[in-house]
Design a protein around this motif. Sequence first.
Motif, PDB file in Angstrom:
ATOM      1  N   ALA A 215      38.515  58.666  -9.581  1.00 10.21           N
ATOM      2  CA  ALA A 215      38.685  57.727  -8.486  1.00 10.21           C
ATOM      3  C   ALA A 215      40.100  57.693  -7.936  1.00 10.21           C
ATOM      4  N   SER A 216      40.984  58.543  -8.440  1.00 14.29           N
ATOM      5  CA  SER A 216      42.355  58.529  -7.963  1.00 14.29           C
ATOM      6  C   SER A 216      42.419  59.038  -6.538  1.00 14.29           C
ATOM      7  N   PRO A 217      42.962  58.271  -5.606  1.00 18.07           N
ATOM      8  CA  PRO A 217      42.993  58.717  -4.216  1.00 18.07           C
ATOM      9  C   PRO A 217      44.057  59.765  -3.993  1.00 18.07           C
ATOM     10  N   THR A 228      34.052  56.639  -1.000  1.00 19.49           N
ATOM     11  CA  THR A 228      33.546  57.139  -2.276  1.00 19.49           C
ATOM     12  C   THR A 228      32.025  57.092  -2.279  1.00 19.49           C
ATOM     13  N   THR A 229      31.439  57.767  -3.268  1.00 18.80           N
ATOM     14  CA  THR A 229      30.030  57.579  -3.604  1.00 18.80           C
ATOM     15  C   THR A 229      29.986  56.794  -4.895  1.00 18.80           C
ATOM     16  N   ARG A 230      29.262  55.669  -4.883  1.00 22.22           N
ATOM     17  CA  ARG A 230      29.214  54.784  -6.037  1.00 22.22           C
ATOM     18  C   ARG A 230      27.792  54.732  -6.597  1.00 22.22           C
ATOM     19  N   ILE A 231      27.685  54.792  -7.925  1.00 21.23           N
ATOM     20  CA  ILE A 231      26.384  54.712  -8.585  1.00 21.23           C
ATOM     21  C   ILE A 231      25.968  53.248  -8.710  1.00 21.23           C
ATOM     22  N   LYS A 232      24.868  52.896  -8.056  1.00 20.94           N
ATOM     23  CA  LYS A 232      24.324  51.545  -8.189  1.00 20.94           C
ATOM     24  C   LYS A 232      23.460  51.436  -9.442  1.00 20.94           C
ATOM     25  N   VAL A 254      32.121  66.594 -11.762  1.00 22.25           N
ATOM     26  CA  VAL A 254      31.967  66.550 -10.309  1.00 22.25           C
ATOM     27  C   VAL A 254      32.790  67.686  -9.726  1.00 22.25           C
ATOM     28  N   THR A 255      32.143  68.583  -8.997  1.00 24.32           N
ATOM     29  CA  THR A 255      32.827  69.786  -8.524  1.00 24.32           C
ATOM     30  C   THR A 255      32.669  69.961  -7.025  1.00 24.32           C
ATOM     31  N   GLY A 256      33.656  70.588  -6.453  1.00 19.87           N
ATOM     32  CA  GLY A 256      33.658  70.916  -5.031  1.00 19.87           C
ATOM     33  C   GLY A 256      34.935  71.664  -4.721  1.00 19.87           C
ATOM     34  N   VAL A 287      32.251  59.897  -6.937  1.00 25.26           N
ATOM     35  CA  VAL A 287      32.982  60.886  -6.143  1.00 25.26           C
ATOM     36  C   VAL A 287      33.986  60.173  -5.247  1.00 25.26           C
ATOM     37  N   ASN A 288      35.226  60.634  -5.274  1.00 20.12           N
ATOM     38  CA  ASN A 288      36.249  60.174  -4.344  1.00 20.12           C
ATOM     39  C   ASN A 288      36.404  61.250  -3.279  1.00 20.12           C
ATOM     40  N   TRP A 289      35.890  60.988  -2.097  1.00 19.69           N
ATOM     41  CA  TRP A 289      35.804  62.033  -1.074  1.00 19.69           C
ATOM     42  C   TRP A 289      37.154  62.422  -0.494  1.00 19.69           C
ATOM     43  N   SER A 290      38.187  61.613  -0.703  1.00 19.90           N
ATOM     44  CA  SER A 290      39.503  62.003  -0.189  1.00 19.90           C
ATOM     45  C   SER A 290      40.072  63.206  -0.932  1.00 19.90           C
ATOM     46  N   ASN A 291      39.483  63.540  -2.079  1.00 22.64           N
ATOM     47  CA  ASN A 291      39.970  64.669  -2.871  1.00 22.64           C
ATOM     48  C   ASN A 291      39.320  65.995  -2.480  1.00 22.64           C
ATOM     49  N   TYR A 292      38.343  65.954  -1.555  1.00 20.67           N
ATOM     50  CA  TYR A 292      37.554  67.152  -1.276  1.00 20.67           C
ATOM     51  C   TYR A 292      37.686  67.604   0.177  1.00 20.67           C
ATOM     52  N   LYS A 293      37.654  68.903   0.378  1.00 16.70           N
ATOM     53  CA  LYS A 293      37.773  69.496   1.711  1.00 16.70           C
ATOM     54  C   LYS A 293      36.489  69.337   2.509  1.00 16.70           C
TER      55      LYS A 293
END
Length: 386
Positions: A215-217, A228-232, A254-256, A287-293
């Motif tokens: 979750a680190s931005p 982010t994507t959060r698990i409910k 989690v990979t990308g 998933v923290n989407w700021s980490n992915y292209k």
Amino acid sequence: MFAGTKLRAALTGIVLSTLSLTTLQGTATAADFPDRTSSHAPTTGGSPVAAIEGATARALARSLAEPAWRRQLTHAALAQQEVDLLALTAKSGAGPVKGFRAALVEAEAGIAEAKGLGEGVPSLLRVGLAGQKVDESALASAEPLVASAPADDDAEVVVAYDSAGVAHELDAATAPQRPVYVVGVDGQKALAAGLEVIERELAARGLDSASPTAASPSTASAATGFWTTRIKSIGIADVKEPWFKSDAEIFSLVTGFGTDGKVRVDTVTMPYLDDEGTTYYPNQILVNWSNYKYNLADVVLMEDDGDTNYSSLAKALAAVLLTITDQGAYIPLVDAIIDAMPASWWTDDPDYVDSFYTLARETAGSRVGAAGNARMTVERYYVSAL
């Protein structure tokens, strides 16, 4: 947690089965433990961790011939679910316990080495009561046995020892009427230390990795917030663990492709995923989407079996993932991760639980894993800057 937790909850008093003729006399010494430097060290089904656990169980059983030490362990085990053996032995001055503790220090080093955890790891060997619920008077009147979990998930017997060194074969599907201590590794501590090893190893090989929360931005998003994507909710049909093993130690990879265009692997621990057929509601960021292209990522759920060598796992992941380059479009990475973990590495492998391909930033609602074993409900969640 380890085998005693599930055994205590799941099993009732059934009479123990046949006795082995094996008899080991005397007090616990280093000779009870496998020599981790020897090519002739005893193993259990090819499992170095299980071999150490088994030797620890045998040596602990023999040390319980000392009455004061036996009472000390009884009080500790009745007061808490898991007892740190190294810490408990430090409180005893009995001669047999001193010998057991000296060997226990070597056993702890052997566990850390077998799991690729390096030095400076907290003590991992634990013991707890299993079988029917007992009190102090019951433990005083019926000598307990000491066991460890077999390396083979399909084992039909569990070997336990008494204070005379006699080995008893217990039915793996039912519990003995006699009280049993079960020796095992603190799975949560081992997993936490192992994921730190993976992150260091991957970073050293040029594969970016965040903290275990994933979750680190990124620096760019820290000032404004990030999606982010959060698990409910999440549930697993089969956690890949028999009763005589520990509670399932589930983690996700989690990979990308990172913002630099290189493959990125983020580790996410899921300590709450203990029981199969149960739905959990963690509200956990996956998933923290700021980490992915790209707007896509893959998720692989794994279960840490006892012999997982995290250093070897990280090196194998790096060897495979470093061969994958950014082609200007997203490439699923699940198959590459699974291929990096050949079954020949360990007798007791980290089990593949399930995988989720091409999870998008916009994905919301219920998703079923590719193997049909895991189901989770996710939502988009924006983390605002302070």
